[in-house]
Enzyme design. Structure first.
Site, PDB file in Angstrom:
ATOM      1  N   CYS A   1     -10.472  -5.049 -19.044  1.00 40.47           N
ATOM      2  CA  CYS A   1     -11.213  -5.237 -17.791  1.00 40.47           C
ATOM      3  C   CYS A   1     -12.176  -6.417 -17.902  1.00 40.47           C
ATOM      4  O   CYS A   1     -12.385  -7.134 -16.925  1.00 40.47           O
ATOM      5  CB  CYS A   1     -11.956  -3.959 -17.400  1.00 40.47           C
ATOM      6  SG  CYS A   1     -10.832  -2.673 -16.803  1.00 40.47           S
TER       7      CYS A   1
ATOM      8  N   HIS B   1      -7.990   1.104 -14.409  1.00 37.10           N
ATOM      9  CA  HIS B   1      -9.422   1.328 -14.543  1.00 37.10           C
ATOM     10  C   HIS B   1     -10.126   0.979 -13.230  1.00 37.10           C
ATOM     11  O   HIS B   1      -9.592   0.222 -12.414  1.00 37.10           O
ATOM     12  CB  HIS B   1      -9.990   0.489 -15.683  1.00 37.10           C
ATOM     13  CG  HIS B   1      -9.579   0.980 -17.031  1.00 37.10           C
ATOM     14  ND1 HIS B   1     -10.070   0.444 -18.193  1.00 37.10           N
ATOM     15  CD2 HIS B   1      -8.728   1.980 -17.402  1.00 37.10           C
ATOM     16  CE1 HIS B   1      -9.553   1.083 -19.226  1.00 37.10           C
ATOM     17  NE2 HIS B   1      -8.726   2.012 -18.766  1.00 37.10           N
TER      18      HIS B   1
ATOM     19  N   CYS C   1     -13.908  -2.062 -20.718  1.00 36.19           N
ATOM     20  CA  CYS C   1     -13.092  -2.289 -21.914  1.00 36.19           C
ATOM     21  C   CYS C   1     -12.758  -3.788 -21.990  1.00 36.19           C
ATOM     22  O   CYS C   1     -13.043  -4.557 -21.059  1.00 36.19           O
ATOM     23  CB  CYS C   1     -11.810  -1.459 -21.837  1.00 36.19           C
ATOM     24  SG  CYS C   1     -10.627  -2.027 -20.583  1.00 36.19           S
TER      25      CYS C   1
ATOM     26  N   GLU D   1     -12.642  -0.927 -12.590  1.00 36.54           N
ATOM     27  CA  GLU D   1     -12.911  -2.361 -12.436  1.00 36.54           C
ATOM     28  C   GLU D   1     -11.668  -3.096 -11.955  1.00 36.54           C
ATOM     29  O   GLU D   1     -11.747  -3.949 -11.071  1.00 36.54           O
ATOM     30  CB  GLU D   1     -13.355  -2.983 -13.772  1.00 36.54           C
ATOM     31  CG  GLU D   1     -14.532  -2.311 -14.423  1.00 36.54           C
ATOM     32  CD  GLU D   1     -14.150  -1.239 -15.442  1.00 36.54           C
ATOM     33  OE1 GLU D   1     -14.776  -1.213 -16.514  1.00 36.54           O
ATOM     34  OE2 GLU D   1     -13.242  -0.432 -15.169  1.00 36.54           O
TER      35      GLU D   1
END
Length: 137
Positions: free
Chosen positions: A96, A65, A93, A67
């Site tokens: 993260c 992801h 999410c 992040e």
């Protein structure tokens, strides 16, 4: 909302365009003392093919992801993410969110809400300031 929030979220949106992912392109910027200290977008790990989805259109399990890419990139740089603000085009999410907490990030600003709120719920529980920003207003 802080003065530069809209600008940074717009920049994260531009950065998201670097992603090879077809289902969703997400961009992230880590900002500290009004300096961008890291950036990231969702995609495969370094050295892998730049294809995020399998032949059925399902995201491959090893796609990172935005992040996570920004946080691991700052870790390699020698900079500290302690007390930084993370700007991300989609709400984090839960996986993260755990990285954000452990990285010492104090504030998360996001543009688009994800259908699951467990990441935002965890950040709030950890005392991290979370704000949704509409880049058009």
């Amino acid at each position: 909302m802080e003065k530069f929030d809209r600008s940074y979220i717009q920049m994260a949106g531009v950065w998201a365009q670097n992603s090879y992912c077809k289902r969703r392109q997400v961009g992230a910027l880590l900002v500290k003392d009004r300096m961008i200290i890291s950036d990231g977008y969702n995609g495969t790990p370094a050295g892998f093919e730049n294809i995020c989805e399998d032949e059925n259109g399902v995201t491959k399990p090893y796609v990172l992801h935005a992040e996570a890419n920004a946080i691991t990139k700052v870790a390699k740089s020698g900079n500290s993410s302690k007390d930084a603000t993370l700007y991300v085009t989609a709400s984090p999410c839960v996986e993260c969110a755990k990285l954000i907490i452990q990285a010492g990030i104090r504030r998360v600003v996001y543009r688009d809400a994800y259908r699951l709120t467990d990441g935002i719920d965890l950040l709030t529980r950890a005392g991290i300031e979370v704000e949704q920003v509409d880049e058009t207003n």
